[in-house]
Design a protein around this motif. Structure first.
Motif, short mmCIF file in Angstrom:
data_model
loop_
_atom_site.label_atom_id
_atom_site.label_comp_id
_atom_site.label_asym_id
_atom_site.label_seq_id
_atom_site.Cartn_x
_atom_site.Cartn_y
_atom_site.Cartn_z
N LEU A 27 -4.58 -1.59 -21.43
CA LEU A 27 -3.51 -2.67 -21.40
C LEU A 27 -3.57 -3.43 -20.00
N SER A 28 -4.21 -2.99 -18.92
CA SER A 28 -4.00 -3.61 -17.73
C SER A 28 -2.66 -3.69 -17.30
N ILE A 29 -1.85 -2.56 -17.44
CA ILE A 29 -0.50 -2.43 -17.04
C ILE A 29 -0.31 -2.62 -15.48
N THR A 30 0.57 -3.58 -15.05
CA THR A 30 0.82 -3.81 -13.58
C THR A 30 2.10 -2.74 -13.21
N THR A 31 1.89 -2.54 -11.99
CA THR A 31 3.12 -1.84 -11.29
C THR A 31 3.69 -2.48 -10.20
N ALA A 32 4.92 -2.26 -9.90
CA ALA A 32 5.67 -2.65 -8.52
C ALA A 32 6.62 -1.55 -7.89
N ARG A 33 6.20 -1.49 -6.67
CA ARG A 33 6.84 -0.26 -5.96
C ARG A 33 8.15 -0.84 -5.08
N THR A 34 9.13 -0.07 -5.19
CA THR A 34 10.22 -0.45 -4.35
C THR A 34 10.77 0.80 -4.00
N GLY A 35 11.42 0.49 -2.64
CA GLY A 35 12.09 1.65 -1.91
C GLY A 35 11.09 2.54 -1.25
N PHE A 36 11.47 3.65 -0.45
CA PHE A 36 10.78 4.38 0.48
C PHE A 36 11.05 5.84 0.19
N GLY A 37 10.04 6.70 0.38
CA GLY A 37 10.53 8.12 0.36
C GLY A 37 10.71 8.49 -1.00
N GLY A 38 11.98 9.35 -1.03
CA GLY A 38 12.29 9.94 -2.09
C GLY A 38 13.03 9.05 -3.25
N ASP A 39 13.25 7.71 -2.44
CA ASP A 39 13.92 6.58 -3.21
C ASP A 39 12.98 5.71 -3.74
N THR A 40 11.49 6.12 -3.76
CA THR A 40 10.57 5.00 -4.30
C THR A 40 10.74 5.07 -5.91
#
Length: 406
Positions: A347-360
């Motif tokens: 499906l070519s799913i896209t990902t987006a990452r927010t936050g750092f460390g344990g809050d990612t």
């Protein structure tokens, strides 16, 4: 005689004035310090969540995963205050000491350091021990760690000590817990005294695929027990794709990993070397991540009447979801980790990452038309004469946090 009372409500008697420290017998006693008198300090991270100052780390994996090249890539980041594989900036440049029993400094280690872009002025490679008369002998980590205290001071402090392999620091039987603990205690003490990260390279024991990754480290389980963090590396059997994951951490999260490839590189004078090229962050436990690339996971599911890709498409049809939630829904319907990953690829799913460390938080969503989300380049490339800097990019610029190259 005076009766005193401490904050815990306990009472004790002060010794009579006639008794002084000078005339007390030299008998050892336990030095129990009340917690209220110990100042709390935060973990002093080199690479937040991965490498910590003052701690012992183990980097283990099967042969062919490029553990030394991988670690040299991290050393380059330390010596140049570059960017870590997850995009975070190394706060300050530091010095590194390397001891390797397996790789020659001139034709292997230094070329790889150059290919990785390391500051060679900040790297010292141990090539034995010497005395005042000029006699030279091989350096033995099981006996000579104490000699490094002066080295660390002369260098103005060090940020990382690399031991390859870490079993060389054990004088006795590496399969006996007591021998391992005694052998590594000097290494642990060195890390604490100089506030440097010690990374010992090790191998996986044979026949451990599918089991707990931390338990696959060769030798006694004391290696993994003494290390505050155990990092594991694995290679996909039918491609160049590799992964680095946290199998155990007593000082931070033990979830997640990062993908990478080892690519050939030609440096000055036509010398061939290798360097690491980092990919995207990966969700999941080390066991799940290694299971994906090692191919030891069961391909079947409880109900094969539904296409995994169609199921994932329905889950994301109403909009983006946190990756953990989407994965949980898929697994709740009986799909395996490998089927979920393949569905994401289709499906070519896209990902987006927010936050750092344990809050990612990593969010999954259906791709935009025409998007290109390939994680790995089309193939390994040689770089001209002096290798150009690697374009690490940012997490937001990358697509999948894992994509298998077939």
């Amino acid at each position: 005689m005076t009766i005193n009372k401490d904050p815990f409500g306990a009472q004790w008697e002060e010794p009579k004035s006639a008794i002084t420290r000078a005339n007390l017998p030299t008998v050892w006693r336990a030095n129990a310090v009340r917690a209220i008198n110990i100042k709390p300090v935060p973990i002093r991270w080199l690479w937040p969540g991965w490498l910590a100052r003052g701690k012992l780390h183990i980097l283990a994996g099967a042969g062919g995963t490029g553990k030394t090249t991988l670690l040299i890539g991290l050393i380059a980041t330390i010596t140049t205050a570059g960017r870590w594989p997850d995009g975070e900036l190394c706060r300050e440049a530091g010095n590194v000491v390397i001891w390797s029993a397996e790789d020659d400094p001139s034709d292997t280690l230094v070329p790889r350091l150059i290919a990785a872009g390391a500051d060679l002025n900040r790297v010292a490679i141990l090539q034995g021990r010497v005395n005042a008369r000029g006699d030279a002998e091989p350096f033995d980590p099981s006996n000579d760690i104490g000699l490094l205290h002066i080295t660390a001071q002369e260098m103005g402090g060090i940020s990382l000590l690399m031991l390859d392999p870490v079993v060389s620091a054990v004088k006795g039987d590496m399969h006996k817990a007591n021998d391992v603990r005694r052998g590594l205690q000097g290494v642990v003490d060195f890390a604490e005294q100089h506030l440097c990260a010690v990374v010992g390279i090790s191998h996986f024991a044979k026949g451990g695929a599918g089991t707990s990754p931390a338990d696959r480290v060769i030798g006694s389980q004391a290696f993994s027990a003494l290390a505050r963090t155990v990092l594991v590396a694995a290679k996909q059997h039918d491609s160049d794709a590799r992964v680095l994951a946290r199998a155990k951490s007593n000082i931070g999260t033990d979830e997640g990993g990062v993908s990478y490839v080892i690519e050939p590189c030609t440096i000055d004078d036509g010398i061939e070397a290798t360097r690491v090229a980092w990919g995207d962050l990966i969700e999941g436990s080390a066991r799940e991540i290694l299971g994906d690339v090692e191919g030891n996971e069961d391909e079947t599911r409880l109900d094969d009447s539904d296409d995994p890709a169609e199921a994932l498409q329905r889950i994301l049809a109403k909009g983006p979801l946190p990756g953990k939630e989407a994965k949980s829904l898929m697994m709740g319907n009986g799909y395996t980790q490998k089927q979920i990953r393949k569905a994401r690829e289709r499906l070519s799913i896209t990902t987006a990452r927010t936050g750092f460390g344990g809050d990612t938080v990593v969010t999954w969503s259906m791709p935009q038309p025409g998007g290109d989300h390939a994680m790995f380049p089309s193939g390994p490339q040689s770089c001209p004469q002096s290798c150009p800097p690697l374009d690490m990019g940012t997490t937001a610029q990358k697509g999948h946090d894992w994509e298998e190259k077939g």
